[in-house]
Scaffold this motif. Structure first.
Motif, PDB file in Angstrom:
ATOM      1  N   LEU A   1     -10.627  -9.337 -11.920  1.00  0.00           N
ATOM      2  CA  LEU A   1     -10.555  -7.913 -11.619  1.00  0.00           C
ATOM      3  C   LEU A   1     -11.289  -7.562 -10.335  1.00  0.00           C
ATOM      4  CD1 LEU A   1      -9.788  -5.030 -12.355  1.00  0.00           C
ATOM      5  CD2 LEU A   1     -11.762  -4.969 -13.906  1.00  0.00           C
ATOM      6  N   ALA A   2     -12.487  -8.079 -10.148  1.00  0.00           N
ATOM      7  CA  ALA A   2     -13.253  -7.762  -8.946  1.00  0.00           C
ATOM      8  C   ALA A   2     -12.527  -8.228  -7.675  1.00  0.00           C
ATOM      9  CB  ALA A   2     -14.643  -8.394  -9.021  1.00  0.00           C
ATOM     10  N   GLU A   3     -11.798  -9.331  -7.758  1.00  0.00           N
ATOM     11  CA  GLU A   3     -11.045  -9.818  -6.607  1.00  0.00           C
ATOM     12  C   GLU A   3      -9.914  -8.863  -6.257  1.00  0.00           C
ATOM     13  OE1 GLU A   3      -9.662 -12.258  -3.458  1.00  0.00           O
ATOM     14  OE2 GLU A   3     -11.586 -12.104  -4.493  1.00  0.00           O
ATOM     15  N   LEU A   4      -9.228  -8.336  -7.274  1.00  0.00           N
ATOM     16  CA  LEU A   4      -8.186  -7.345  -7.007  1.00  0.00           C
ATOM     17  C   LEU A   4      -8.789  -6.097  -6.370  1.00  0.00           C
ATOM     18  CD1 LEU A   4      -5.324  -6.265  -7.170  1.00  0.00           C
ATOM     19  CD2 LEU A   4      -5.760  -5.623  -9.558  1.00  0.00           C
ATOM     20  N   HIS A   5      -9.950  -5.673  -6.876  1.00  0.00           N
ATOM     21  CA  HIS A   5     -10.632  -4.534  -6.255  1.00  0.00           C
ATOM     22  C   HIS A   5     -10.865  -4.793  -4.764  1.00  0.00           C
ATOM     23  CE1 HIS A   5     -12.551  -3.112 -10.328  1.00  0.00           C
ATOM     24  NE2 HIS A   5     -11.274  -2.815 -10.231  1.00  0.00           N
ATOM     25  N   ALA A   6     -11.376  -5.966  -4.454  1.00  0.00           N
ATOM     26  CA  ALA A   6     -11.735  -6.289  -3.073  1.00  0.00           C
ATOM     27  C   ALA A   6     -10.517  -6.338  -2.170  1.00  0.00           C
ATOM     28  CB  ALA A   6     -12.496  -7.614  -3.029  1.00  0.00           C
ATOM     29  N   VAL A   7      -9.443  -6.968  -2.628  1.00  0.00           N
ATOM     30  CA  VAL A   7      -8.246  -7.094  -1.800  1.00  0.00           C
ATOM     31  C   VAL A   7      -7.585  -5.739  -1.600  1.00  0.00           C
ATOM     32  CG1 VAL A   7      -5.944  -8.119  -1.669  1.00  0.00           C
ATOM     33  CG2 VAL A   7      -7.879  -9.500  -2.445  1.00  0.00           C
ATOM     34  N   ALA A   8      -7.517  -4.933  -2.640  1.00  0.00           N
ATOM     35  CA  ALA A   8      -6.918  -3.604  -2.502  1.00  0.00           C
ATOM     36  C   ALA A   8      -7.694  -2.758  -1.489  1.00  0.00           C
ATOM     37  CB  ALA A   8      -6.868  -2.906  -3.861  1.00  0.00           C
ATOM     38  N   ALA A   9      -8.998  -2.914  -1.482  1.00  0.00           N
ATOM     39  CA  ALA A   9      -9.835  -2.129  -0.577  1.00  0.00           C
ATOM     40  C   ALA A   9      -9.538  -2.431   0.890  1.00  0.00           C
ATOM     41  CB  ALA A   9     -11.311  -2.387  -0.868  1.00  0.00           C
ATOM     42  N   THR A  10      -9.075  -3.643   1.184  1.00  0.00           N
ATOM     43  CA  THR A  10      -8.802  -3.998   2.580  1.00  0.00           C
ATOM     44  C   THR A  10      -7.624  -3.235   3.155  1.00  0.00           C
ATOM     45  OG1 THR A  10      -7.339  -5.855   2.001  1.00  0.00           O
ATOM     46  CG2 THR A  10      -9.706  -6.329   2.187  1.00  0.00           C
ATOM     47  N   VAL A  11      -6.786  -2.642   2.299  1.00  0.00           N
ATOM     48  CA  VAL A  11      -5.647  -1.860   2.786  1.00  0.00           C
ATOM     49  C   VAL A  11      -5.789  -0.394   2.400  1.00  0.00           C
ATOM     50  CG1 VAL A  11      -4.065  -3.821   2.839  1.00  0.00           C
ATOM     51  CG2 VAL A  11      -4.290  -2.478   0.734  1.00  0.00           C
ATOM     52  N   GLY A  12      -7.019   0.021   2.116  1.00  0.00           N
ATOM     53  CA  GLY A  12      -7.260   1.425   1.825  1.00  0.00           C
ATOM     54  C   GLY A  12      -6.794   1.883   0.468  1.00  0.00           C
ATOM     55  N   MET A  13      -6.682   0.944  -0.476  1.00  0.00           N
ATOM     56  CA  MET A  13      -6.231   1.272  -1.827  1.00  0.00           C
ATOM     57  C   MET A  13      -7.240   0.766  -2.848  1.00  0.00           C
ATOM     58  SD  MET A  13      -3.367   2.846  -1.216  1.00  0.00           S
ATOM     59  CE  MET A  13      -2.408   2.884  -2.746  1.00  0.00           C
ATOM     60  N   ARG A  14      -7.024   1.107  -4.095  1.00  0.00           N
ATOM     61  CA  ARG A  14      -7.870   0.588  -5.163  1.00  0.00           C
ATOM     62  C   ARG A  14      -7.079   0.499  -6.454  1.00  0.00           C
ATOM     63  NH1 ARG A  14     -11.150   5.178  -8.123  1.00  0.00           N
ATOM     64  NH2 ARG A  14     -10.006   7.036  -7.468  1.00  0.00           N
ATOM     65  N   PHE A  15      -7.527  -0.402  -7.305  1.00  0.00           N
ATOM     66  CA  PHE A  15      -6.979  -0.497  -8.654  1.00  0.00           C
ATOM     67  C   PHE A  15      -7.952   0.243  -9.571  1.00  0.00           C
ATOM     68  CE2 PHE A  15      -6.545  -2.907 -12.740  1.00  0.00           C
ATOM     69  CZ  PHE A  15      -5.307  -2.383 -13.076  1.00  0.00           C
ATOM     70  N   PRO A  16      -7.536   1.365 -10.167  1.00  0.00           N
ATOM     71  CA  PRO A  16      -8.495   2.265 -10.822  1.00  0.00           C
ATOM     72  C   PRO A  16      -8.835   1.899 -12.264  1.00  0.00           C
ATOM     73  CG  PRO A  16      -6.333   3.263 -10.873  1.00  0.00           C
ATOM     74  CD  PRO A  16      -6.185   1.960 -10.120  1.00  0.00           C
TER      75      PRO A  16
ATOM     76  N   ALA B   1       0.823  -1.206   0.000  1.00  0.00           N
ATOM     77  CA  ALA B   1       0.000   0.000   0.000  1.00  0.00           C
ATOM     78  C   ALA B   1       0.858   1.257   0.000  1.00  0.00           C
ATOM     79  CB  ALA B   1      -0.941  -0.006   1.208  1.00  0.00           C
ATOM     80  N   GLU B   2       1.992   1.230   0.707  1.00  0.00           N
ATOM     81  CA  GLU B   2       2.860   2.407   0.758  1.00  0.00           C
ATOM     82  C   GLU B   2       3.419   2.744  -0.620  1.00  0.00           C
ATOM     83  OE1 GLU B   2       3.594   4.525   3.250  1.00  0.00           O
ATOM     84  OE2 GLU B   2       2.054   3.509   4.444  1.00  0.00           O
ATOM     85  N   ALA B   3       3.840   1.718  -1.343  1.00  0.00           N
ATOM     86  CA  ALA B   3       4.398   1.940  -2.680  1.00  0.00           C
ATOM     87  C   ALA B   3       3.318   2.109  -3.737  1.00  0.00           C
ATOM     88  CB  ALA B   3       5.307   0.771  -3.057  1.00  0.00           C
ATOM     89  N   GLY B   4       2.087   1.686  -3.405  1.00  0.00           N
ATOM     90  CA  GLY B   4       1.011   1.755  -4.379  1.00  0.00           C
ATOM     91  C   GLY B   4       1.172   0.760  -5.497  1.00  0.00           C
ATOM     92  N   LEU B   5       1.622  -0.447  -5.147  1.00  0.00           N
ATOM     93  CA  LEU B   5       1.879  -1.478  -6.152  1.00  0.00           C
ATOM     94  C   LEU B   5       1.359  -2.832  -5.674  1.00  0.00           C
ATOM     95  CD1 LEU B   5       5.599  -0.595  -7.002  1.00  0.00           C
ATOM     96  CD2 LEU B   5       3.603  -0.138  -8.468  1.00  0.00           C
ATOM     97  N   ALA B   6       0.898  -3.649  -6.627  1.00  0.00           N
ATOM     98  CA  ALA B   6       0.512  -5.025  -6.339  1.00  0.00           C
ATOM     99  C   ALA B   6       1.051  -5.905  -7.446  1.00  0.00           C
ATOM    100  CB  ALA B   6      -1.004  -5.162  -6.253  1.00  0.00           C
ATOM    101  N   VAL B   7       1.555  -7.068  -7.073  1.00  0.00           N
ATOM    102  CA  VAL B   7       1.995  -8.062  -8.054  1.00  0.00           C
ATOM    103  C   VAL B   7       0.931  -9.151  -8.093  1.00  0.00           C
ATOM    104  CG1 VAL B   7       3.779  -9.709  -8.722  1.00  0.00           C
ATOM    105  CG2 VAL B   7       4.420  -7.538  -7.629  1.00  0.00           C
ATOM    106  N   VAL B   8       0.278  -9.281  -9.231  1.00  0.00           N
ATOM    107  CA  VAL B   8      -0.855 -10.198  -9.352  1.00  0.00           C
ATOM    108  C   VAL B   8      -0.660 -11.134 -10.527  1.00  0.00           C
ATOM    109  CG1 VAL B   8      -2.467  -8.602  -8.274  1.00  0.00           C
ATOM    110  CG2 VAL B   8      -2.141  -8.496 -10.718  1.00  0.00           C
ATOM    111  N   GLU B   9      -1.098 -12.361 -10.357  1.00  0.00           N
ATOM    112  CA  GLU B   9      -0.971 -13.327 -11.444  1.00  0.00           C
ATOM    113  C   GLU B   9      -2.069 -13.122 -12.485  1.00  0.00           C
ATOM    114  OE1 GLU B   9       1.446 -16.921  -9.237  1.00  0.00           O
ATOM    115  OE2 GLU B   9      -0.703 -17.176  -9.575  1.00  0.00           O
ATOM    116  N   ALA B  10      -1.852 -13.718 -13.643  1.00  0.00           N
ATOM    117  CA  ALA B  10      -2.709 -13.447 -14.797  1.00  0.00           C
ATOM    118  C   ALA B  10      -4.154 -13.858 -14.588  1.00  0.00           C
ATOM    119  CB  ALA B  10      -2.146 -14.167 -16.028  1.00  0.00           C
TER     120      ALA B  10
END
Length: 482
Positions: free
Chosen positions: A119-134, A106-115
């Motif tokens: 998309l909705a899962e990435l949205h949900a996980v990012a939200a748990t740390v106060g971030m989002r994938f826009p 969250a500090e760096a604003g980066l996520a490493v995600v597999e192929a």
């Protein structure tokens, strides 16, 4: 299976878990047709790896035995880009089981995600740390990160954050010979020559298999305001957009749709209702957001801008969502347009872009030109006004035979529309890619320089033409295995 596929299976059987190799026709069948039901293929073999090493082993063996591979994620392609050919000669390479979020900073604003991450899962996980994938789109519940990268997906937030190309900070992929390109490091500067990551983004799986991506995150929205506006024409909408952009950097979405699209949703999508009480020729859906440190609340910005626009007659009516539920209801209308228009009957559908300033005039004049050229049709466009992306549909005359019209009339309509797009200085593919649907039109309308470069890149990286053949750019048939 073909003899080459049998040899491929034999080569992989001793090195990969049995579950990776799928030959049951019942398990493969759902992945042989695109989600729109327009493209149908056949595959006797589906390979479902769970790691980059397994993908590399599969691709290396496929190259050795000259077995074409069709990479596939959520199978949400709008242009037949993930559908296997009908001859059964290709194997489907499914990335759906590669669905781990390897890291999220969250500090760096980066996520490493597999192929295979949805998309909705990435949205949900990012939200748990106060971030989002826009990046968001209607297929967020099934579209995967690998597919979004491979098609350089856009969606409804391009106005502020750009396409997938701007949201990818690094990429891991398996190249057509089985070698692994490890480019996941999020480097601000990297001057080592040609940018392989950028070549793979938007490559539609024709230059390699995306296995993971480093994507950019932004702070979660602290506040948002969503409004629905009734307007006289697209020109008024563009003027309103420019006013909003001058007033705030938080304008995240500005979607434009005609009355026909709204009416289709209200008729065919249960539970939807018109946001405004009166009838209007055009509608705009506007979202303004703010992070925690915003100087002015989105609600104040939207209220001020719409109040001024109503006062000077730029807009005819407007309403601001009074709750998150109402905001989501507004967005449901926009995200249901494609589903609703499918229910209205056959149509020639075009994902195109034109210069933003030309978009209002194009939407009006292109629709009129199509209806004059093809009597009985109805044409209209909707889309992302802020980035010039028009989803332009020409619907068949009432009572037309669906199969015959799509096979015989729609291609003629598409050529006519594409000629209008090129004349306006636009692109025949804005965010859906080329796939197999636009292969011929890309060839017909592109400059020799563009096509020569595309073929040269494809031939250099994939000399045996095993990576998603028949998509994006056509090459000569592959040679026999040695």
């Amino acid at each position: 299976m073909t003899p080459d596929q049998i040899r491929l299976v034999d080569a992989l059987a001793g090195h990969l878990p049995a579950r990776v190799i799928v030959t049951d026709p019942a398990e493969i069948a759902p992945w042989e047709t695109d989600w729109r039901g327009r493209w149908h293929g056949h595959a006797a073999l589906l390979l479902a790896p769970t790691s980059t090493a397994e993908v590399a082993a599969i691709v290396a063996a496929a190259a050795a035995h000259r077995v074409p591979l069709v990479p596939q994620g959520g199978n949400t392609s709008m242009v037949g880009g993930a559908t296997p050919p009908a001859d059964g000669g290709a194997a489907i390479l499914s990335l759906r089981r590669m669905n781990a979020i390897r890291s999220l900073d969250a500090e760096a604003g980066l996520a490493v995600v597999e192929a295979g991450v949805i998309l909705a899962e990435l949205h949900a996980v990012a939200a748990t740390v106060g971030m989002r994938f826009p990046l968001s789109l209607g297929a967020k519940g099934s579209a995967t990160i690998g597919g979004l990268v491979s098609t350089n997906a856009g969606g409804t937030q391009v106005l502020r954050f750009g396409t997938m190309r701007g949201l990818v900070a690094g990429l891991e992929a398996v190249l057509p010979d089985g070698q692994i390109h490890d480019g996941l490091a999020a480097l601000k500067k990297d001057n080592r020559g040609y940018d392989l990551t950028q070549l793979l983004i938007g490559g539609e799986g024709t230059l390699g298999v995306v296995t993971a991506a480093t994507v950019r995150l932004v702070p979660a929205v602290a506040a948002r305001t969503v409004a629905w506006v009734g307007l006289a024409d697209p020109a008024a909408a563009l003027t309103l957009l420019r006013r909003f952009q001058r007033a705030s950097e938080g304008v995240e979405s500005f979607e434009l749709l005609p009355a026909e699209s709204l009416d289709a949703v209200l008729r065919h999508i249960p539970g939807t209702r018109a946001p405004l009480s009166g009838a209007h020729p055009w509608h705009a859906l506007i979202e303004v957001t703010a992070a925690h440190d915003a100087r002015e609340a989105p609600a104040a910005i939207v209220e001020h801008m719409l109040g001024a626009a109503l006062a000077d007659g730029l807009v005819a009516d407007a309403t601001i969502a009074a709750s998150e539920a109402q905001a989501d209801a507004f967005w449901r209308i926009r995200e249901s347009i494609s589903e609703a228009e499918r229910a209205t009957g056959p149509a020639a559908q075009h994902d195109i872009s034109v210069p933003i300033e030309a978009m209002p005039r194009f939407m009006i004049e292109a629709a009129a030109a199509c209806e004059a050229r093809f009597p009985g049709t109805r044409a209209s466009g909707f889309g992302h006004l802020g980035d010039g992306n028009v989803h332009f549909h020409v619907r068949a005359p009432a009572g037309a035979d669906r199969t015959r019209w799509l096979a015989q009339e729609a291609p003629v309509v598409t050529q006519f529309v594409d000629d209008l797009v090129v004349a306006a200085g636009g692109s025949i593919s804005a965010e859906h890619g080329i796939g197999q649907m636009k292969l011929g039109e890309l060839e017909r309308l592109s400059s020799p320089a563009r096509m020569s470069a595309l073929r040269a890149i494809k031939a250099a990286l994939d000399p045996h033409n095993i990576m998603n053949p028949g998509k994006l750019v056509a090459l000569a048939p592959r040679g026999p295995a040695e």
